[in-house]
Design an enzyme around this catalytic site. Sequence first.
Site, PDB file in Angstrom:
ATOM      1  N   GLU A   1       0.886  -1.171   0.000  1.00 33.64           N
ATOM      2  CA  GLU A   1       0.000   0.000   0.000  1.00 33.64           C
ATOM      3  C   GLU A   1       0.915   1.208   0.000  1.00 33.64           C
ATOM      4  O   GLU A   1       1.633   1.457   0.964  1.00 33.64           O
ATOM      5  CB  GLU A   1      -0.917  -0.024   1.235  1.00 33.64           C
ATOM      6  CG  GLU A   1      -2.128   0.893   1.105  1.00 33.64           C
ATOM      7  CD  GLU A   1      -1.869   2.285   1.632  1.00 33.64           C
ATOM      8  OE1 GLU A   1      -1.503   3.156   0.804  1.00 33.64           O
ATOM      9  OE2 GLU A   1      -2.029   2.506   2.836  1.00 33.64           O
TER      10      GLU A   1
ATOM     11  N   CYS B   1      -2.536   8.760   3.545  1.00 32.52           N
ATOM     12  CA  CYS B   1      -2.405   8.171   2.213  1.00 32.52           C
ATOM     13  C   CYS B   1      -3.696   8.298   1.417  1.00 32.52           C
ATOM     14  O   CYS B   1      -3.662   8.448   0.197  1.00 32.52           O
ATOM     15  CB  CYS B   1      -1.977   6.703   2.316  1.00 32.52           C
ATOM     16  SG  CYS B   1      -3.086   5.664   3.283  1.00 32.52           S
TER      17      CYS B   1
END
Length: 495
Positions: free
Chosen positions: A239, A273
């Site tokens: 990720e 993020c």
Amino acid sequence: MTAVQAKQDTFDSLNPATDEVVGTYPVNSDEDVASAVSRAREAALWWAGLGFAGRAERLQRWKGVITRRAAQLAEVVHAETGKPHADAMLEIVLAIDHTAWAAKNAAKVLGRKRRPAGMLMANQAASVEFQPLGVVGVIGPWNYPVFTPMGSIAYALAAGNAVVFKPSEYTPGVGRWLVDSFAEAVPEHPVFQLVTGYGQTGAALCRSGVDKLAFTGSPATGKKIMAACAETLTPVLIEAGGKDALLVDVDADLDEAADAAVWGGMSNAGQTCVGVERVYVHERVYDDFVAKVVKIAGDVRAGGDAEAQIGPITMPGQLAVIRRHIKDALARGGRALVGGEDAVGDRFVQPTVLVDVPEDSAAVREETFGPTLTIAKVADMDEAVEKANDSKYGLASTVFSKRRGMELARRLRSGMTSVNGVISFAGIPSLPFGGIGESGFGRIHGQEGLKEFARTKAIARQRFRAPLVLTTFNRSAKTDATVAKLITLLHGKRR
């Protein structure tokens, strides 16, 4: 303001708002990591042997420990990241809910299930189950040091694996707290272990023989992780950040959309993020929307005091990136309606709202990871979708539209989308979390997250001898002819 090495075999964790030493931790060597994985390998056998019910009971026990001592954990998060206590508590609450979901649903998702055997193998009982991988390595980030790694840790544990966790060098105390609290709830074996240090320690974990490695961080580091894991053909889950867009349609609730844009872009000082970095607004509501964003963002303040809504920039190097993006945007014709170049200080960055920024500028193309927003006017939502999708990243996105929300969400090239809300997908344990492109691959959370940390096992068991035995050298020509006729009848019809 950085996690600095106190001496050769230790390093200090510092409060990024004050440079105060929070704690001192070992720089674990390759041998230390190998020993931790070896201990985890033995513990994994015991943990897997407990079965779903035994693991669920212990995970629920751990969840209880975290819940009762959440304020203590929030203080550790605050000390190591500088984020406000309320924001620290929010990510802890989400992690607790995800842990509860993983424990409760692992048996249903991963347990043995019957599958149809088909016509040719009708004498077989077919089934599939998802078995533990063994030992999972997790390398976590500093920006959400509880919620993000727990999306791998809790799901890997629920699937029956032991876990070796390397937290960021900026937040080792959070990692220590999580591992110690698990040992309090599950004292029998070292099922969940900690290693600390810098990149070399992470590389050692990649090469240690773990059965899978889950990483959250930058695309550049993710590529190094993949290269290290490739040496032992260790599968990885990555990720790796994003450049998430928010779309505002002509019929959107502008008050809610503006509030979501500012919170999505500025919370945690923009160090998220799945945070909002780009906003595309229908030209008919652009002026009203921008005015609302400016008003809300103007009331948000970064600082180290209790009244500040956002804290410091944790990584000193990120200050230069944020400053460069703002400077480039202004130099190329952009305007700062809130903040600007002067908003970037030595530790804190005040909210910055930029308009008229060219689409090929760094502030639009690169991940900023700071409390900034670029807002662009579009003629319609087709243009908004086109611009939102024109990115190497593909993590998450947001749509505000009363009539076309679901349609637009499906057209956006991202792993996750929230409609008429922001980052709501992260709070729903049953939904998978992850991206595409340079945002990475693989999924945590939900059924997909549980299966990510298990190996698929297919089993076919003969129930009775078939009248047409196909798996033998004694198969006759008559059998072959019969099978050919049967297949023709079943599948050879013209349509």
